[in-house]
Design an enzyme around this catalytic site. Structure first.
Site, PDB file in Angstrom:
ATOM      1  N   ARG A 194      40.254  44.035  38.254  1.00 48.03           N
ATOM      2  CA  ARG A 194      39.640  44.092  39.579  1.00 48.03           C
ATOM      3  C   ARG A 194      40.244  43.027  40.490  1.00 48.03           C
ATOM      4  O   ARG A 194      40.454  41.890  40.083  1.00 48.03           O
ATOM      5  CB  ARG A 194      38.132  43.917  39.473  1.00 48.03           C
ATOM      6  CG  ARG A 194      37.493  45.068  38.722  1.00 48.03           C
ATOM      7  CD  ARG A 194      35.978  45.095  38.833  1.00 48.03           C
ATOM      8  NE  ARG A 194      35.469  46.087  37.903  1.00 48.03           N
ATOM      9  CZ  ARG A 194      35.459  47.403  38.118  1.00 48.03           C
ATOM     10  NH1 ARG A 194      35.900  47.881  39.258  1.00 48.03           N
ATOM     11  NH2 ARG A 194      35.002  48.235  37.200  1.00 48.03           N
ATOM     12  N   ASP A 195      40.512  43.428  41.736  1.00 47.97           N
ATOM     13  CA  ASP A 195      41.045  42.507  42.741  1.00 47.97           C
ATOM     14  C   ASP A 195      39.981  41.474  43.098  1.00 47.97           C
ATOM     15  O   ASP A 195      38.807  41.824  43.244  1.00 47.97           O
ATOM     16  CB  ASP A 195      41.468  43.299  43.984  1.00 47.97           C
ATOM     17  CG  ASP A 195      42.330  42.487  44.921  1.00 47.97           C
ATOM     18  OD1 ASP A 195      41.812  41.518  45.513  1.00 47.97           O
ATOM     19  OD2 ASP A 195      43.512  42.828  45.089  1.00 47.97           O
ATOM     20  N   ILE A 196      40.382  40.211  43.245  1.00 50.69           N
ATOM     21  CA  ILE A 196      39.403  39.165  43.565  1.00 50.69           C
ATOM     22  C   ILE A 196      38.978  39.195  45.033  1.00 50.69           C
ATOM     23  O   ILE A 196      37.993  38.566  45.396  1.00 50.69           O
ATOM     24  CB  ILE A 196      39.913  37.758  43.191  1.00 50.69           C
ATOM     25  CG1 ILE A 196      41.188  37.406  43.948  1.00 50.69           C
ATOM     26  CG2 ILE A 196      40.103  37.633  41.688  1.00 50.69           C
ATOM     27  CD1 ILE A 196      41.594  35.950  43.807  1.00 50.69           C
ATOM     28  N   ASN A 250      53.137  47.630  47.600  1.00 51.61           N
ATOM     29  CA  ASN A 250      53.799  46.924  48.694  1.00 51.61           C
ATOM     30  C   ASN A 250      55.080  46.284  48.161  1.00 51.61           C
ATOM     31  O   ASN A 250      55.105  45.792  47.038  1.00 51.61           O
ATOM     32  CB  ASN A 250      52.879  45.832  49.253  1.00 51.61           C
ATOM     33  CG  ASN A 250      51.579  46.402  49.785  1.00 51.61           C
ATOM     34  OD1 ASN A 250      51.554  47.444  50.419  1.00 51.61           O
ATOM     35  ND2 ASN A 250      50.482  45.714  49.517  1.00 51.61           N
ATOM     36  N   GLU A 303      52.460  40.085  48.324  1.00 52.63           N
ATOM     37  CA  GLU A 303      52.089  38.672  48.245  1.00 52.63           C
ATOM     38  C   GLU A 303      52.407  38.056  46.889  1.00 52.63           C
ATOM     39  O   GLU A 303      52.748  36.888  46.810  1.00 52.63           O
ATOM     40  CB  GLU A 303      50.600  38.502  48.564  1.00 52.63           C
ATOM     41  CG  GLU A 303      50.263  38.881  49.996  1.00 52.63           C
ATOM     42  CD  GLU A 303      48.783  38.784  50.307  1.00 52.63           C
ATOM     43  OE1 GLU A 303      47.984  38.491  49.393  1.00 52.63           O
ATOM     44  OE2 GLU A 303      48.423  39.009  51.472  1.00 52.63           O
ATOM     45  N   VAL A 304      52.278  38.835  45.821  1.00 51.25           N
ATOM     46  CA  VAL A 304      52.610  38.358  44.474  1.00 51.25           C
ATOM     47  C   VAL A 304      53.845  39.137  44.026  1.00 51.25           C
ATOM     48  O   VAL A 304      53.840  40.369  44.025  1.00 51.25           O
ATOM     49  CB  VAL A 304      51.441  38.577  43.485  1.00 51.25           C
ATOM     50  CG1 VAL A 304      51.829  38.130  42.077  1.00 51.25           C
ATOM     51  CG2 VAL A 304      50.193  37.841  43.960  1.00 51.25           C
ATOM     52  N   HIS A 313      52.877  45.631  41.574  1.00 50.27           N
ATOM     53  CA  HIS A 313      51.505  46.016  41.253  1.00 50.27           C
ATOM     54  C   HIS A 313      51.084  47.158  42.159  1.00 50.27           C
ATOM     55  O   HIS A 313      51.557  47.288  43.277  1.00 50.27           O
ATOM     56  CB  HIS A 313      50.546  44.830  41.379  1.00 50.27           C
ATOM     57  CG  HIS A 313      50.611  44.091  42.675  1.00 50.27           C
ATOM     58  ND1 HIS A 313      51.658  43.245  42.994  1.00 50.27           N
ATOM     59  CD2 HIS A 313      49.768  44.062  43.729  1.00 50.27           C
ATOM     60  CE1 HIS A 313      51.440  42.725  44.193  1.00 50.27           C
ATOM     61  NE2 HIS A 313      50.303  43.213  44.664  1.00 50.27           N
ATOM     62  N   MET A 314      50.226  47.979  41.631  1.00 49.08           N
ATOM     63  CA  MET A 314      49.700  49.117  42.364  1.00 49.08           C
ATOM     64  C   MET A 314      48.221  48.882  42.620  1.00 49.08           C
ATOM     65  O   MET A 314      47.479  48.544  41.705  1.00 49.08           O
ATOM     66  CB  MET A 314      49.909  50.400  41.553  1.00 49.08           C
ATOM     67  CG  MET A 314      49.464  51.644  42.262  1.00 49.08           C
ATOM     68  SD  MET A 314      50.076  53.132  41.445  1.00 49.08           S
ATOM     69  CE  MET A 314      49.623  52.862  39.752  1.00 49.08           C
ATOM     70  N   HIS A 315      47.833  49.044  43.874  1.00 51.59           N
ATOM     71  CA  HIS A 315      46.429  48.936  44.248  1.00 51.59           C
ATOM     72  C   HIS A 315      45.784  50.308  44.092  1.00 51.59           C
ATOM     73  O   HIS A 315      46.303  51.301  44.608  1.00 51.59           O
ATOM     74  CB  HIS A 315      46.284  48.512  45.715  1.00 51.59           C
ATOM     75  CG  HIS A 315      46.830  47.162  46.014  1.00 51.59           C
ATOM     76  ND1 HIS A 315      46.027  46.055  46.144  1.00 51.59           N
ATOM     77  CD2 HIS A 315      48.106  46.741  46.226  1.00 51.59           C
ATOM     78  CE1 HIS A 315      46.781  45.007  46.428  1.00 51.59           C
ATOM     79  NE2 HIS A 315      48.054  45.402  46.480  1.00 51.59           N
TER      80      HIS A 315
END
Length: 119
Positions: free
Chosen positions: A30-32, A88, A96-97, A101-103
């Site tokens: 889970r995204d923070i 992204n 950003e990181v 990664h896939m949201h």
């Protein structure tokens, strides 16, 4: 070789994270700072900084990211109504990181893909 990221530490469970799925190829958590009721990041366990760094050797992990996204969407109860998958790449893409990664976002209508600010 690329520098280690915070995601590498999440994969190894060295820092706290709400991991919802993990296998030998991918980890999902889970995204923070969630942008939707369901906001999960799905990452390959191998460090690939950007989509531009992907090669044929990464195909199995990248394919697994998609199948895991569908599985999690079903488990989260958002598959039927729909969800969005986003990757992204680099600064202009909003990355950003620097560990691809896939949201996975869902749980409400998400609106337009991009803010309309002109070209």
């Amino acid at each position: 070789m690329a520098e280690e990221t915070i995601f590498s530490k999440i994969i190894r469970r060295e820092i706290p994270s709400d991991i919802v799925y993990q296998d030998d190829l991918v980890t999902a958590f889970r995204d923070i700072s969630p942008q939707a009721p369901t906001h999960i990041l799905i990452i390959p366990n191998i460090l690939i900084p950007t989509v531009n760094d992907v090669s044929a050797e990464h195909e199995q992990a990248l394919g697994r990211m998609i199948t895991v996204a569908a599985k999690i969407a079903e488990q989260e109860g958002i598959a039927e109504d729909g969800y969005r998958l986003i990757m992204n790449t680099n600064r202009h893409g909003g990355q950003e990181v620097y560990h691809i990664h896939m949201h996975l976002l869902g749980g409400r209508p998400l609106g337009p893909m991009l803010a309309h600010k002109g070209l």
